[in-house]
Design an enzyme around this catalytic site. Structure first.
Site, PDB file in Angstrom:
ATOM      1  N   THR A 419       0.794  -1.243   0.000  1.00  0.00           N
ATOM      2  CA  THR A 419       0.000   0.000   0.000  1.00  0.00           C
ATOM      3  C   THR A 419       0.833   1.303   0.000  1.00  0.00           C
ATOM      4  O   THR A 419       1.985   1.306   0.409  1.00  0.00           O
ATOM      5  CB  THR A 419      -0.992   0.001   1.194  1.00  0.00           C
ATOM      6  N   THR A 437      -3.662   0.650  -3.232  1.00  0.00           N
ATOM      7  CA  THR A 437      -3.117  -0.626  -2.754  1.00  0.00           C
ATOM      8  C   THR A 437      -3.316  -1.773  -3.735  1.00  0.00           C
ATOM      9  O   THR A 437      -4.221  -1.717  -4.580  1.00  0.00           O
ATOM     10  CB  THR A 437      -3.805  -1.011  -1.414  1.00  0.00           C
ATOM     11  N   SER A 483     -12.151  -2.198   4.058  1.00  0.00           N
ATOM     12  CA  SER A 483     -10.782  -1.687   4.073  1.00  0.00           C
ATOM     13  C   SER A 483     -10.518  -0.939   5.371  1.00  0.00           C
ATOM     14  O   SER A 483     -11.458  -0.571   6.090  1.00  0.00           O
ATOM     15  CB  SER A 483     -10.617  -0.722   2.894  1.00  0.00           C
TER      16      SER A 483
HETATM   17  O1  DON Z   1      -7.613  -1.983   2.349  1.00  0.00           O
HETATM   18  C1  DON Z   1      -6.947  -2.304   3.317  1.00  0.00           C
HETATM   19  O2  DON Z   1      -7.218  -1.960   4.444  1.00  0.00           O
HETATM   20  C2  DON Z   1      -5.715  -3.164   3.135  1.00  0.00           C
HETATM   21  N1  DON Z   1      -5.828  -3.957   1.954  1.00  0.00           N
HETATM   22  C3  DON Z   1      -4.515  -2.249   3.075  1.00  0.00           C
HETATM   23  C4  DON Z   1      -3.257  -3.056   3.076  1.00  0.00           C
HETATM   24  C5  DON Z   1      -2.137  -2.326   3.671  1.00  0.00           C
HETATM   25  O3  DON Z   1      -2.188  -1.180   4.026  1.00  0.00           O
HETATM   26  C6  DON Z   1      -0.898  -3.056   3.849  1.00  0.00           C
HETATM   27  N2  DON Z   1       0.067  -2.224   4.567  1.00  0.00           N
HETATM   28  N3  DON Z   1       1.143  -1.954   4.704  1.00  0.00           N
END
Ligand code: DON
Length: 597
Positions: A419, A437, A483
């Site tokens: 992300t 992301t 999310s």
């Molecule tokens: O949408 C979400 O909350 C997750 N798929 C975001 C993933 C994420 O931030 C990974 N982080 N370092």
């Protein structure tokens, strides 16, 4: 004594090279020198911005500013802004370059949420470019034949986890509404870099090495990240002609070149043909995809409005609940070195995470009590639970006002790092906050047409029910997984005062809350606010950022009744504050910068 500074001084002033020492499950952030070495060909302004970041000094500007996770991407956005483009135009250029130089984190194969402050109307709106579940999925997508949840990486790697990408349509929709620059020109820097090659950064190289086994499961992915069988390394020049070709098609024909025709067919064939773990995404799913405008969720905090992304993100509701509870307490009097301040922040977070687990999901599919969750009387009631002196022995979801009588079980989804966050202010005064992301680092590991496909569907709960009660965030056809992304714009007197957001899975919520509290309550400038050592509590255990002054609060927090856990907390906060001038901050834990004029 590990630190000679007082905790207060250390929390705000700790030099991040200390953070750079840490090694842990998320990749060790790079030492200052190796980051700079990876970017020796960027402009002198970008190098100065890297220096400023590591010296703890915000970048200042009067007219426009862009902060994002990679100097090449920031430079592309800065060029657009310098030529009079809007924040929406610049976002397209930044995202196109990020998909090349930081492919593990975001790109055409993923999804994003965007919060927009319009200087013309004074309004805040949001665009939801979240991936959708294919129409053919069932709630047991991530379960074994015995109905047990799959192991996380068994679900992630391959076609099963791939949702219909949303980022290309979101880029186009933002440009259609708020752009001014010719669409096709916005891809120029990304196409040039993809064709001529970009310099592989230390972080990309380290992540490729760490993920070697999974990346090499698929020949196209292995060929790109392990040319001739050898992992790409920092300083290598890497070209991506397939990505240049994909961008060229989107530049000339718009996002329909992605959602139909040969690119769409290749995406579908890759997902369905994934050896060992195929998915069911179809060209029909792609043809149906829409980015959706949704109302911003705004919650009052210290005479400001904190605005962000509502469902299917839990970001703004959870950030809003935490800040809403904290608004009833005087954090500025307590200060950042006070265990009492962290007790309030930690337990407000735990209470909000209980509600998040119970109630938050895609509101197009399940009724979500958006208004009830951030209603003033409900926040009074939840904040009153914080009145004791010690950590709450246990927390449970509350009973917000609901316009449907429904009962949901607690969610059971798992999230791990990738992300990217982009913050932009343009010379018209528009502000853009976008978190983007492909979910896990390198997403599903499937690589097609020069980009990686997401594994966003693993943000759904793997279980569909608990004790016979349905889980709001269960898998359903066409639904968007919940999310934690929390792109945020804070308004003061109706105008933006802070643009902020971060990667970090469900810890995003804690990172964003901490940056806002540091800036608003403790008067910390944006660069120091994003660099401040982290303390995050979601479900009871207090995570303290290893190797930083945050660890020094451990004994006091234990005395209050918390279990503490020192670990890497690799946020990627990018923030811009708006006052007499624009000030930009970039997280020293990652490779980004802020640039402005
Ligand atoms: O949408 C979400 O909350 C997750 N798929 C975001 C993933 C994420 O931030 C990974 N982080 N370092």
């Amino acid at each position: 004594m590990k630190h000679s500074l007082t905790v207060l001084g250390a929390l705000i002033l700790t030099a991040l090279p200390a953070v750079a020492q840490q090694t842990a499950d998320s990749i060790a952030p790079e030492a200052e020198s190796s980051v700079a070495a990876g970017f020796d060909e960027v402009s002198s302004a970008a190098l100065a911005a890297l220096d400023a970041k590591f010296s703890g000094v915000p970048v200042a500007a009067d007219s426009w500013m862009v902060a994002a996770a990679n100097p090449w991407a920031v430079q592309a956005g800065a060029r657009v802004l310098a030529e009079g483009g809007t924040a929406a135009d610049a976002m397209v250029a930044v995202q196109a370059v990020l998909g090349l130089v930081e492919p593990q984190s975001s790109g055409l194969g993923g999804g994003a949420f965007l919060v927009w402050y319009d200087a013309g109307t004074g309004e805040v709106t949001t665009l939801d470019g979240r991936e959708t579940a294919p129409l053919s999925v069932t709630p047991t997508l991530f379960q074994t034949s015995e109905g047990e949840p799959l192991r996380f990486f068994d679900a992630v790697v391959g076609g099963r986890s791939v949702g219909t990408p949303g980022t290309p349509r979101l880029m186009e929709e933002a440009h259609r509404r708020w752009g001014r620059t010719n669409w096709s020109g916005l891809f120029k820097d990304a196409i040039d870099l993809a064709e001529n090659g970009f310099t592989v950064s230390p972080r990309l190289s380290a992540l490729v090495e760490r993920d070697a086994d999974r990346l090499q499961r698929f020949p196209e992915t292995a060929e790109y990240f392990f040319p001739g069988g050898v992992a790409i390394t920092a300083g290598d020049r890497l070209a991506n002609p397939a990505y240049a070709d994909t961008l060229r098609q989107i530049a000339s024909k718009g996002s329909s070149a992605f959602y139909s025709g040969a690119i769409a067919e290749d995406i579908v064939a890759t997902v369905r043909g994934a050896p060992g773990n195929p998915g069911t995404l179809s060209t029909f799913d792609l043809s149906l995809y829409q980015a959706v405008e949704r109302p911003a969720v705004c919650v009052p905090y210290r005479e400001r409005e904190v605005c962000g992304m509502g469902p299917p993100s839990s970001g703004a509701l959870t950030v809003g609940q935490i800040l809403g509870m904290l608004d009833r307490y005087d954090l500025s009097a307590l200060g950042p070195e006070s265990p009492e301040a962290w007790r309030l922040i930690g337990d407000a977070s735990r209470l909000a995470f209980s509600d998040r687990g119970r109630y938050m999901a895609d509101s197009d599919f399940v009724p979500v009590p958006v208004k009830g969750l951030v209603a003033s009387d409900y926040l009074d009631e939840r904040a009153a639970l914080l009145e004791g002196d010690d950590a709450l022995p246990e927390v449970a979801a509350g009973s917000p006002e609901f316009d449907h009588a429904l009962n949901w079980a607690q969610d059971e989804s798992i999230e791990l790092p990738s992300t990217s966050h982009i913050s932009i202010v343009d010379s018209d005064g528009n502000a853009l906050s976008m978190t983007t992301t492909i979910e896990n680092g390198f997403g599903s590991r499937l690589f097609v047409r020069g980009f990686l496909l997401n594994n966003e569907l693993t943000d759904f709960s793997f279980r569909s029910h608990a004790n016979g009660v349905p889980i709001a965030n269960r898998v359903e056809p066409g639904k968007r997984p919940r999310s934690s992304m929390a792109p945020t714009i804070v308004l003061k007197d109706g105008a933006p005062s802070l643009v902020v957001g971060s990667p970090g899975g469900s810890r995003i919520i804690g990172y964003v809350v901490q940056a806002i509290v540091a800036h608003v309550d403790w008067g910390v400038d944006v660069q120091k606010a994003v660099a401040m050592p982290h303390l995050v509590n979601r479900f009871g255990t207090y995570d303290l950022e290893a190797g930083t002054a945050a660890e020094e609060l451990g004994p006091a927090l234990q005395e209050l009744g918390y279990e503490v856990n020192a670990r890497a907390l690799t946020s990627g906060l990018h923030a811009i504050s708006l006052g007499d001038s624009l000030l930009g901050g970039a997280d020293p834990r990652r490779e980004g910068i802020a640039l402005g004029k």
